[in-house]
Design an enzyme around this catalytic site. Structure first.
Site, PDB file in Angstrom:
ATOM      1  N   ASP A 111     -22.878  -2.468 -94.607  1.00 55.76           N
ATOM      2  CA  ASP A 111     -23.170  -4.046 -94.397  1.00 55.76           C
ATOM      3  C   ASP A 111     -22.575  -4.674 -93.422  1.00 55.76           C
ATOM      4  O   ASP A 111     -22.988  -5.113 -92.289  1.00 55.76           O
ATOM      5  CB  ASP A 111     -23.192  -4.718 -95.831  1.00 55.76           C
ATOM      6  N   ASP A 155     -13.928   4.705-102.689  1.00 57.26           N
ATOM      7  CA  ASP A 155     -15.348   5.453-102.628  1.00 57.26           C
ATOM      8  C   ASP A 155     -15.022   6.495-101.464  1.00 57.26           C
ATOM      9  O   ASP A 155     -14.238   6.410-100.587  1.00 57.26           O
ATOM     10  CB  ASP A 155     -16.250   4.543-102.092  1.00 57.26           C
ATOM     11  N   ASP A 175     -11.419  -0.265-105.851  1.00 55.07           N
ATOM     12  CA  ASP A 175     -12.048   1.025-106.275  1.00 55.07           C
ATOM     13  C   ASP A 175     -11.829   1.733-104.928  1.00 55.07           C
ATOM     14  O   ASP A 175     -11.845   1.385-103.682  1.00 55.07           O
ATOM     15  CB  ASP A 175     -13.363   1.054-106.824  1.00 55.07           C
TER      16      ASP A 175
HETATM   17  P1  ATP Z   1     -14.971  -4.670-103.433  1.00 55.63           P
HETATM   18  O1  ATP Z   1     -15.157  -3.067-104.092  1.00 55.63           O
HETATM   19  O2  ATP Z   1     -13.808  -4.930-102.929  1.00 55.63           O
HETATM   20  O3  ATP Z   1     -15.700  -5.706-104.072  1.00 55.63           O
HETATM   21  P2  ATP Z   1     -16.516  -3.364-101.240  1.00 55.63           P
HETATM   22  O4  ATP Z   1     -16.823  -3.470-100.020  1.00 55.63           O
HETATM   23  O5  ATP Z   1     -15.693  -1.882-101.533  1.00 55.63           O
HETATM   24  O6  ATP Z   1     -15.892  -4.648-101.982  1.00 55.63           O
HETATM   25  P3  ATP Z   1     -18.580  -1.901-103.051  1.00 55.63           P
HETATM   26  O7  ATP Z   1     -19.663  -2.730-103.742  1.00 55.63           O
HETATM   27  O8  ATP Z   1     -17.496  -1.134-103.666  1.00 55.63           O
HETATM   28  O9  ATP Z   1     -17.930  -3.253-102.098  1.00 55.63           O
HETATM   29  O10 ATP Z   1     -19.020  -1.252-101.841  1.00 55.63           O
HETATM   30  C1  ATP Z   1     -18.649  -0.130-101.225  1.00 55.63           C
HETATM   31  C2  ATP Z   1     -19.117   0.147 -99.575  1.00 55.63           C
HETATM   32  O11 ATP Z   1     -20.236   0.408 -99.813  1.00 55.63           O
HETATM   33  C3  ATP Z   1     -19.067  -1.417 -98.992  1.00 55.63           C
HETATM   34  O12 ATP Z   1     -17.671  -1.297 -98.314  1.00 55.63           O
HETATM   35  C4  ATP Z   1     -20.048  -1.135 -97.903  1.00 55.63           C
HETATM   36  O13 ATP Z   1     -19.776  -0.383 -96.673  1.00 55.63           O
HETATM   37  C5  ATP Z   1     -21.346  -0.449 -98.762  1.00 55.63           C
HETATM   38  N1  ATP Z   1     -22.170  -1.244 -99.149  1.00 55.63           N
HETATM   39  C6  ATP Z   1     -22.103  -2.094-100.409  1.00 55.63           C
HETATM   40  N2  ATP Z   1     -23.251  -2.760-100.779  1.00 55.63           N
HETATM   41  C7  ATP Z   1     -23.702  -2.791 -99.572  1.00 55.63           C
HETATM   42  C8  ATP Z   1     -25.270  -3.204 -99.206  1.00 55.63           C
HETATM   43  N3  ATP Z   1     -25.718  -4.050-100.111  1.00 55.63           N
HETATM   44  N4  ATP Z   1     -25.509  -2.825 -98.004  1.00 55.63           N
HETATM   45  C9  ATP Z   1     -24.928  -2.282 -97.216  1.00 55.63           C
HETATM   46  N5  ATP Z   1     -23.821  -1.570 -97.463  1.00 55.63           N
HETATM   47  C10 ATP Z   1     -23.421  -1.715 -98.730  1.00 55.63           C
HETATM   48 MG    MG Z   2     -15.262  -1.119-103.503  1.00 56.17          MG
END
Ligand code: ATP
Ligand code: MG
Length: 499
Positions: free
Chosen positions: A170, A96, A94
């Site tokens: 994170d 963001d 996805d």
């Molecule tokens: P994927 O979508 O591939 O599972 P992602 O890192 O993009 O991995 P998302 O859940 O889409 O995960 O979150 C988007 C972004 O938001 C992350 O890359 C991170 O920067 C931030 N993020 C998500 N969850 C947390 C958290 N629990 N604490 C701090 N930052 C977070």
């Molecule tokens: Mg993501």
């Protein structure tokens, strides 16, 4: 004095200052002034040659959202997992976008947009068939964040600038900001070198960050499985120290994380990581118990292998089926227990012991010790359907066959049954019975009638799968026919109600 002056001159704290008194004229003026000011970044900036992201890999929807925001005078970047994955040459799940526009300001710029979330308010912008998540840069003023007694962040809608936002993410590899227009990647925490070194590192003090949100530990584990990266030593130490905090996480959030572990194409690797790092128990206690037996571990890995195969073939996945599978061996064990040892045995044996015992086992497994239902009703309903189809598929009673074929969850129940047969859990006849159901399902009306007729004429012992199912020890008391029928219906009906 001079020191302070120099500090102010180079400080970006103004950019990071929380946006106060939202909506006031003063605040708006400040906001516009801030947007026009050149922004001093403390980030390392990587040009296209170094980060290697091909702008064509950013979907039109994400570009449009970033562009609309910047045209309106705001900052906007593609951020997080999308930048990480693009730099690694993976296709992001996805996209963001992070911005200094507040949710209400974002909302005004897009026709199809809505604010969601309480803990963190974010805006979902729909463009054609895509959904872009737009988050406002987070502030880092700890005084404005609600936490529980363990330090877990409960509510946090304090806004700031890109630097405070980066600090709140994170891991270093998840805190990269891609400026779509200038095609540069901004890195505040050494995420690019960590990406290069295949290193997962929590930003800031890992123990504090895990206390704020223990789910971050699960995210680290998920990225070990997904990316095959190493965990930096301090991060790993803190994970071992803070594991227990996962017990305070609401089950709905753990459920979401469990889905991410097991439905994104690396379920088998995720299970390995959860086991290797001793986290299964904290994610899902039932799964931990199941994995503690050879039979359970073999079954779970077979299920997860099948799940990964489905993802790679782009087939749909049903969370109900997945969870029914992960918990099954425990249900099976409790099913046997309630049939053979439960103190209520003497009472239930007069009715449908096998089905009643299964119902009791199902009730027990989908609840925690405090009686809380671990999963949402929608999923438990699917799971119960799949589980309670099992003894019926095993028995293959001719009068039940037509009704079973019409059951809305027949297909899932059958797939589950087939896997049990393939795993040798249904004895020698298991595969024959499973194949029979497969043929019956695919057959036309006339063929079905003929197969049913043949089933009716089959000697009783040959028409059911055995072994795997706990033995039914029925000792009926003699009773009047009509009485017996009424009682049986009551039990079957209550069971169906639950499914
Ligand atoms: P994927 O979508 O591939 O599972 P992602 O890192 O993009 O991995 P998302 O859940 O889409 O995960 O979150 C988007 C972004 O938001 C992350 O890359 C991170 O920067 C931030 N993020 C998500 N969850 C947390 C958290 N629990 N604490 C701090 N930052 C977070
Ligand atoms: Mg993501």
């Amino acid at each position: 004095m001079i020191k302070k002056f120099i500090k102010n001159l180079f400080s970006t704290s103004k950019v990071d200052a929380p946006i106060v008194a939202a909506g006031s004229r003063e605040a708006k003026k400040k906001q516009i002034a801030r947007a026009k000011k050149p922004i001093v970044h403390k980030a390392h900036s990587y040009p296209a040659k170094q980060h290697g992201i091909n702008p064509k890999h950013i979907p039109e929807s994400a570009r449009m959202v970033a562009q609309t925001l910047t045209d309106a005078g705001f900052e906007a970047y593609v951020v997080g997992g999308a930048v990480r994955d693009l730099m690694l040459g993976h296709i992001p799940k996805d996209f963001d976008v992070a911005t200094n526009a507040r949710p209400e300001q974002v909302l005004k710029l897009f026709r199809r947009a809505r604010i969601i979330g309480r803990r963190f308010r974010i805006v979902h912008v729909m463009h054609k068939r895509d959904l872009i998540e737009v988050t406002t840069f987070r502030g880092d003023n700890a005084d404005d964040v609600d936490t529980d007694e363990h330090g877990r962040v409960l509510r946090d809608n304090v806004y700031g600038g890109i630097e405070s936002d980066a600090k709140r993410r994170d891991m270093t590899i998840n805190a990269l900001y891609y400026d779509v227009k200038r095609q540069v990647v901004l890195d505040y925490h050494g995420g690019v070198p960590d990406l290069r070194d295949h290193m997962l590192r929590i930003i800031g003090d890992p123990a504090i960050r895990f206390r704020e949100d223990p789910v971050r530990m699960l995210r680290v584990l998920r990225f070990i499985a997904k990316l095959d990266f190493e965990v930096e030593a301090h991060t790993l130490d803190a994970m071992n120290e803070c594991k227990d905090l996962l017990r305070n996480i609401p089950s709905a959030r753990l459920f979401d994380e469990t889905l991410k572990f097991f439905t994104t194409g690396h379920a088998g690797a995720s299970m390995d990581v959860l086991q290797d790092y001793d986290f299964t128990e904290f994610l899902m206690p039932v799964l931990h118990e199941v994995m503690g037996t050879d039979r359970g571990a073999d079954w779970v890995y077979a299920v997860l292998e099948q799940t990964d195969e489905r993802v790679s073939e782009d087939k749909s996945l049903s969370p109900g089926f997945l969870f029914a599978s992960l918990m099954w061996i425990k249900v099976e064990e409790r099913w046997a227990f309630y049939q053979q040892q439960h103190p209520c045995w003497a009472f239930y044996q007069q009715q449908h012991p096998s089905i009643v015992a299964l119902d009791m086992a199902m009730n027990e497994v989908v609840r925690t010790d405090d009686g809380e239902v671990v999963l949402t009703k929608r999923f438990t309903a699917d799971m119960r359907d799949i589980w309670s189809l099992q003894p019926r598929l095993e028995k293959r009673l001719p009068r039940q066959v037509p009704k079973l074929l019409e059951h809305p969850r027949f297909r899932a129940g059958y797939d589950f049954f087939l896997l049990r047969a393939q795993m040798g859990h249904l004895g020698e006849a298991g595969l024959d019975v499973a194949n029979w159901w497969g043929m019956m399902y695919a057959a036309n009306g006339a063929q079905r009638a003929q197969m049913l007729e043949e089933l009716r004429n089959m000697p009783k012992a040959d028409n059911a799968a055995g072994e795997g199912a706990p033995k039914k020890r029925r000792r009926r008391k003699p009773k009047s026919k009509s009485n017996a029928k009424n009682e049986a219906n009551t039990v079957v009906d209550s069971n169906m109600e639950n499914t």
